[in-house]
Design a protein around this motif. Structure first.
Motif, PDB file in Angstrom:
ATOM      1  N   SER A 213       0.812  -1.226   0.000  1.00 42.08           N
ATOM      2  CA  SER A 213       0.000   0.000   0.000  1.00 42.08           C
ATOM      3  C   SER A 213       0.846   1.278   0.000  1.00 42.08           C
ATOM      4  O   SER A 213       0.306   2.374  -0.087  1.00 42.08           O
ATOM      5  N   ILE A 214       2.172   1.140   0.109  1.00 37.27           N
ATOM      6  CA  ILE A 214       3.041   2.331   0.085  1.00 37.27           C
ATOM      7  C   ILE A 214       3.057   2.899  -1.331  1.00 37.27           C
ATOM      8  O   ILE A 214       3.333   2.176  -2.292  1.00 37.27           O
ATOM      9  N   PRO A 215       2.719   4.180  -1.487  1.00 37.71           N
ATOM     10  CA  PRO A 215       2.613   4.775  -2.826  1.00 37.71           C
ATOM     11  C   PRO A 215       3.892   4.637  -3.651  1.00 37.71           C
ATOM     12  O   PRO A 215       5.002   4.741  -3.124  1.00 37.71           O
ATOM     13  N   ASN A 216       3.693   4.359  -4.947  1.00 36.58           N
ATOM     14  CA  ASN A 216       4.750   4.362  -5.968  1.00 36.58           C
ATOM     15  C   ASN A 216       5.739   3.199  -5.874  1.00 36.58           C
ATOM     16  O   ASN A 216       6.747   3.192  -6.581  1.00 36.58           O
ATOM     17  N   LEU A 217       5.467   2.226  -5.003  1.00 36.59           N
ATOM     18  CA  LEU A 217       6.321   1.042  -4.951  1.00 36.59           C
ATOM     19  C   LEU A 217       5.675  -0.093  -5.744  1.00 36.59           C
ATOM     20  O   LEU A 217       4.457  -0.269  -5.720  1.00 36.59           O
ATOM     21  N   VAL A 218       6.506  -0.862  -6.433  1.00 41.59           N
ATOM     22  CA  VAL A 218       6.038  -1.996  -7.225  1.00 41.59           C
ATOM     23  C   VAL A 218       6.837  -3.227  -6.808  1.00 41.59           C
ATOM     24  O   VAL A 218       8.071  -3.171  -6.724  1.00 41.59           O
ATOM     25  N   PHE A 219       6.138  -4.326  -6.543  1.00 42.39           N
ATOM     26  CA  PHE A 219       6.798  -5.571  -6.146  1.00 42.39           C
ATOM     27  C   PHE A 219       6.437  -6.672  -7.137  1.00 42.39           C
ATOM     28  O   PHE A 219       5.309  -6.720  -7.639  1.00 42.39           O
ATOM     29  N   PRO A 220       7.364  -7.574  -7.416  1.00 43.16           N
ATOM     30  CA  PRO A 220       7.040  -8.683  -8.321  1.00 43.16           C
ATOM     31  C   PRO A 220       6.184  -9.736  -7.625  1.00 43.16           C
ATOM     32  O   PRO A 220       6.178  -9.827  -6.394  1.00 43.16           O
ATOM     33  N   LEU A 237      10.632  -7.130 -13.569  1.00 33.67           N
ATOM     34  CA  LEU A 237      10.293  -5.724 -13.400  1.00 33.67           C
ATOM     35  C   LEU A 237      11.221  -4.884 -14.256  1.00 33.67           C
ATOM     36  O   LEU A 237      12.440  -5.077 -14.243  1.00 33.67           O
ATOM     37  N   ASP A 238      10.636  -3.950 -14.999  1.00 30.18           N
ATOM     38  CA  ASP A 238      11.443  -3.027 -15.788  1.00 30.18           C
ATOM     39  C   ASP A 238      11.830  -1.815 -14.949  1.00 30.18           C
ATOM     40  O   ASP A 238      11.128  -1.452 -13.997  1.00 30.18           O
ATOM     41  N   GLY A 239      12.919  -1.185 -15.304  1.00 37.75           N
ATOM     42  CA  GLY A 239      13.368   0.008 -14.599  1.00 37.75           C
ATOM     43  C   GLY A 239      14.874   0.140 -14.681  1.00 37.75           C
ATOM     44  O   GLY A 239      15.572  -0.742 -15.189  1.00 37.75           O
ATOM     45  N   GLY A 283      21.534  -1.862  -6.710  1.00 40.37           N
ATOM     46  CA  GLY A 283      21.184  -3.004  -7.533  1.00 40.37           C
ATOM     47  C   GLY A 283      19.846  -3.618  -7.187  1.00 40.37           C
ATOM     48  O   GLY A 283      19.297  -4.413  -7.961  1.00 40.37           O
ATOM     49  N   ASN A 284      19.285  -3.258  -6.036  1.00 40.24           N
ATOM     50  CA  ASN A 284      18.024  -3.861  -5.588  1.00 40.24           C
ATOM     51  C   ASN A 284      16.809  -2.983  -5.851  1.00 40.24           C
ATOM     52  O   ASN A 284      15.712  -3.296  -5.376  1.00 40.24           O
ATOM     53  N   PHE A 285      16.996  -1.889  -6.584  1.00 41.40           N
ATOM     54  CA  PHE A 285      15.886  -0.975  -6.858  1.00 41.40           C
ATOM     55  C   PHE A 285      15.874  -0.612  -8.340  1.00 41.40           C
ATOM     56  O   PHE A 285      16.925  -0.360  -8.931  1.00 41.40           O
ATOM     57  N   LEU A 286      14.683  -0.610  -8.917  1.00 47.98           N
ATOM     58  CA  LEU A 286      14.515  -0.312 -10.335  1.00 47.98           C
ATOM     59  C   LEU A 286      13.635   0.924 -10.476  1.00 47.98           C
ATOM     60  O   LEU A 286      12.439   0.887 -10.186  1.00 47.98           O
ATOM     61  N   MET A 287      14.236   2.027 -10.898  1.00 49.69           N
ATOM     62  CA  MET A 287      13.559   3.321 -10.911  1.00 49.69           C
ATOM     63  C   MET A 287      13.038   3.653 -12.307  1.00 49.69           C
ATOM     64  O   MET A 287      13.655   3.297 -13.311  1.00 49.69           O
ATOM     65  N   GLY A 291       8.213   7.973 -11.744  1.00 48.29           N
ATOM     66  CA  GLY A 291       8.359   8.141 -10.297  1.00 48.29           C
ATOM     67  C   GLY A 291       8.000   6.911  -9.494  1.00 48.29           C
ATOM     68  O   GLY A 291       8.002   6.946  -8.261  1.00 48.29           O
ATOM     69  N   THR A 292       7.715   5.795 -10.170  1.00 49.55           N
ATOM     70  CA  THR A 292       7.500   4.535  -9.454  1.00 49.55           C
ATOM     71  C   THR A 292       8.830   3.789  -9.358  1.00 49.55           C
ATOM     72  O   THR A 292       9.788   4.092 -10.077  1.00 49.55           O
ATOM     73  N   MET A 293       8.876   2.791  -8.484  1.00 51.47           N
ATOM     74  CA  MET A 293      10.138   2.089  -8.256  1.00 51.47           C
ATOM     75  C   MET A 293       9.861   0.629  -7.899  1.00 51.47           C
ATOM     76  O   MET A 293       9.052   0.329  -7.018  1.00 51.47           O
ATOM     77  N   GLY A 294      10.533  -0.275  -8.604  1.00 50.16           N
ATOM     78  CA  GLY A 294      10.448  -1.689  -8.289  1.00 50.16           C
ATOM     79  C   GLY A 294      11.433  -2.056  -7.195  1.00 50.16           C
ATOM     80  O   GLY A 294      12.549  -1.541  -7.160  1.00 50.16           O
ATOM     81  N   VAL A 295      11.013  -2.945  -6.298  1.00 46.28           N
ATOM     82  CA  VAL A 295      11.873  -3.408  -5.199  1.00 46.28           C
ATOM     83  C   VAL A 295      12.077  -4.911  -5.350  1.00 46.28           C
ATOM     84  O   VAL A 295      11.102  -5.672  -5.438  1.00 46.28           O
ATOM     85  N   ILE A 296      13.325  -5.332  -5.375  1.00 46.99           N
ATOM     86  CA  ILE A 296      13.646  -6.750  -5.551  1.00 46.99           C
ATOM     87  C   ILE A 296      14.666  -7.193  -4.498  1.00 46.99           C
ATOM     88  O   ILE A 296      15.264  -6.372  -3.819  1.00 46.99           O
ATOM     89  N   ASP A 297      14.815  -8.494  -4.385  1.00 49.05           N
ATOM     90  CA  ASP A 297      15.878  -9.125  -3.582  1.00 49.05           C
ATOM     91  C   ASP A 297      15.710  -8.918  -2.082  1.00 49.05           C
ATOM     92  O   ASP A 297      16.258  -7.974  -1.492  1.00 49.05           O
ATOM     93  N   PHE A 298      14.966  -9.833  -1.464  1.00 51.13           N
ATOM     94  CA  PHE A 298      14.802  -9.824  -0.016  1.00 51.13           C
ATOM     95  C   PHE A 298      15.650 -10.921   0.636  1.00 51.13           C
ATOM     96  O   PHE A 298      15.250 -11.534   1.613  1.00 51.13           O
ATOM     97  N   GLY A 299      16.824 -11.157   0.061  1.00 52.16           N
ATOM     98  CA  GLY A 299      17.700 -12.184   0.615  1.00 52.16           C
ATOM     99  C   GLY A 299      18.269 -11.789   1.955  1.00 52.16           C
ATOM    100  O   GLY A 299      18.420 -12.624   2.852  1.00 52.16           O
ATOM    101  N   CYS A 300      18.593 -10.507   2.117  1.00 54.07           N
ATOM    102  CA  CYS A 300      19.188 -10.028   3.371  1.00 54.07           C
ATOM    103  C   CYS A 300      18.128  -9.257   4.154  1.00 54.07           C
ATOM    104  O   CYS A 300      17.838  -8.105   3.846  1.00 54.07           O
TER     105      CYS A 300
END
Length: 447
Positions: A213-220, A237-239, A283-287, A291-300
Motif C-alpha cells: 500500500s506504500i505509494p509508488n512502490l512496485v513488487f514482483p 520488473l522493468d526500470g 542493484g536492488n531498486f529499479l527506478m 516516479g514509481t520504483m520496483g523493489v527486488i531481492d529480499f535475501g538479506c
C-alpha cells in the motif's frame, strides 16, 4: 561479457585465491614504494587502484560471501579509498556470470529438468550477475520472468571464506582483529540466510504484501512452484538502476517522489514490521520515469529484536539526550559503554557517541530533509574519518556497539547514500513517539 566456466568450491582452492590476492597486494606495495624512492611526492592513488583491481578480480571469481563483503564495503565511503568503492560497486550487479552448462547443471540438480523444459523460453545469457547469484530472463504462460540462479558452492563456503578473508580484511581496512570477530557471527548468519532461496521466497512474499500500500512502490509476484533452495522465480520488473536512472536527467519532482517512497518503505519495515530489507544498495531498486520504483531481492533481511529496537530508537528522539541518566543506561544496553570502562572512559565515549547520534539522527529531527545537501554528507564523512583515528577507540579493550546495530546502521547508511545521489528532499515520516518536543513545537507553529 566474459562468462565463468568454473567456480572454486573446495576450501583449498578458495584459500589459494585469497593467497594469490594477498601476494598481488604485497607486490603492489613493493612496486609503490620503489616508485616513491624516485618520486617522494607520489600519492597512493595508483596503489589503491592496483589493489582494488586485483582484489576484485579474485573475489569475483570466488563469488559468494567474499564478493558480498566487497559489495557491503562499496556502500561505505568512510572506510575505503575511492578506487575500492568504484571497483567493489561492480559486485552489485556486474560480476562475471556463470556459463550456460553450469546453469543447466544447477537446474537438473534441483528440478530434474533443464530450464528449457521448465519455461517456454529461457535466455541462457545472464542479464545481471552479482555476489550470490545471477539473473536470467524467462517466459512462461505469457509472462516475462526473472529467474535468480545461485552460484554453485556459495552456501557451503560462507563460514570458511570469512575465516580465510579475515587477515586480508584486517590489513586492507586497518581494523583490529577484535573488531572483526565482534561482528563475524552476525555477518555469517546473514550471509547463510542469503543463500537460502526458500527463506528468501517466504520473506519476499510477506514483506512485499505488507508494503504493497506504500505509494509508488512496485513488487514482483513470486512463483513457489518454479523456485527451490537455490533457484528463485518472480515477475520481471522493468526500470533503471540508480546510476542509469540519473543519466536520464529526471526532474526534481520525480527524484523527490522516488526518494519519498524509499524513506516510507524503510520507515514502515523498521517500525511496523520490525524486520527490514537490510541490503539497500542500488542493484536492488529499479527506478522509472513516472516516479514509481520496483523493489527486488529480499535475501538479506534483519529481524530487529525488541530490546535493541527500544533502546536504539529512543536515541533518535533527541529529548532522550537531555536526560543524562537515561542516555547512559541506553549506552550501556547498546554496549557503547561497558562495565570495564573507567569514569574517564565513560565520559569520553558518552560524549563521542552523543555527537555521532546528533549528526546521524539529524534527518529525524526535522519534518523534511534535503538529502541533496552535500555539506551534511561532507560533515558525516569527515566525522567518520576522524572517528577512525580516535586513539581511545583504536586502543579500546572491546569493540563498541551491539552486533544488532551492524545491519541497522548499514541499512540507514545505504538509504542515506541513495537519497543523497537522488538529491531528494523527503518528508521524514516517523512514529509519533520519535517526534521530539522541539520538533513538535515547530510543527504546531507551522500549522
Amino acid at each position: 561479457m566474459k562468462t565463468q566456466n568454473h567456480i572454486p568450491t573446495s576450501k583449498v582452492a578458495r584459500a589459494s585465491q585469497f593467497v594469490k590476492a594477498g601476494v598481488k597486494v604485497g607486490g603492489n606495495y613493493l612496486k609503490h614504494y620503489g616508485k616513491k624512492l624516485l618520486d617522494p611526492e607520489l600519492t597512493k592513488e595508483e596503489l589503491h587502484q592496483d589493489n582494488a583491481t586485483d582484489i576484485y578480480k579474485a573475489l569475483s571469481e570466488l563469488k559468494g560471501s567474499a564478493l558480498k563483503m566487497a559489495q557491503m564495503l562499496s556502500m561505505d565511503r568512510s572506510i575505503l579509498p575511492r578506487a575500492y568503492i568504484d571497483q567493489f560497486a561492480m559486485s552489485q550487479y556486474s560480476a562475471p556470470p556463470l556459463s550456460g552448462p553450469l546453469v543447466v547443471k544447477l537446474f537438473r540438480t534441483y528440478f530434474g529438468k533443464t530450464p528449457q523444459q521448465i519455461y517456454e523460453q529461457f535466455d541462457m545469457n545472464a542479464v545481471n550477475a552479482a555476489s550470490i547469484g545471477q539473473v536470467h530472463q524467462a517466459w512462461k504462460d505469457g509472462k516475462k520472468l526473472a529467474v535468480k540462479v545461485q552460484y554453485p558452492g556459495v552456501a557451503d563456503s560462507v563460514s570458511s571464506d570469512l575465516r580465510i578473508a579475515k587477515p586480508l580484511a584486517i590489513r586492507l581496512l586497518n581494523l583490529n582483529e577484535k573488531d572483526i570477530n565482534r561482528y563475524m557471527g552476525e555477518v555469517e548468519s546473514k550471509l547463510l540466510e542469503e543463500t537460502d532461496y526458500e527463506l528468501e521466497l517466504n520473506r519476499s512474499i510477506y514483506i512485499s504484501e505488507r508494503c504493497s500500500s506504500i505509494p509508488n512502490l512496485v513488487f514482483p509476484t513470486y512463483y513457489p512452484e518454479l523456485s527451490s533452495k537455490r533457484i528463485l522465480t518472480m515477475d520481471w520488473l522493468d526500470g533503471f538502476h540508480l546510476k542509469d536512472f540519473l543519466k536520464t536527467n529526471p526532474s526534481q519532482e520525480i527524484r523527490d517522489r522516488i526518494g519519498q517512497s524509499l524513506w516510507d518503505f524503510y520507515n514502515f519495515q523498521i517500525h511496523d514490521l520490525r524486520q527490514v530489507h537490510a541490503d539497500p544498495h542500488p542493484g536492488n531498486f529499479l527506478m522509472r520515469a513516472d516516479g514509481t520504483m520496483g523493489v527486488i531481492d529480499f535475501g538479506c533481511v534483519k529481524v530487529i529484536p525488541d530490546f535493541f529496537y527500544d533502546n536504539y530508537f529512543r536515541l533518535i528522539n533527541f529529548d532522550t539526550l537531555d536526560d543524562n541518566r537515561a542516555t547512559m543506561e541506553i549506552f550501556q544496553n547498546l554496549e557503547f559503554i561497558v562495565a570495564e570502562d573507567s569514569p574517564k572512559e565513560r565520559a569520553f565515549f558518552a560524549d563521542l557517541f552523543k555527537k555521532m547520534i546528533v549528526l546521524l539522527g539529524k534527518p529525524f529531527a526535522t519534518q523534511t530533509f534535503d538529502f541533496g545537501d552535500n555539506t551534511y554528507f561532507d560533515t558525516v564523512y569527515a566525522f567518520a574519518e576522524d572517528l577512525a583515528n580516535v586513539d581511545e577507540l583504536k586502543n579500546s579493550k572491546v569493540a563498541r556497539g551491539s552486533q544488532h546495530g551492524l545491519y541497522i546502521n548499514r541499512t540507514y547508511f545505504g538509504l542515506y547514500s541513495m537519497l543523497n545521489e537522488l538529491k531528494a528532499k523527503v518528508v521524514t515520516n516517523k512514529p509519533d513517539w520519535l517526534v521530539s518536543k522541539k520538533l513538535r513545537l515547530e510543527m504546531q507553529k507551522a500549522g
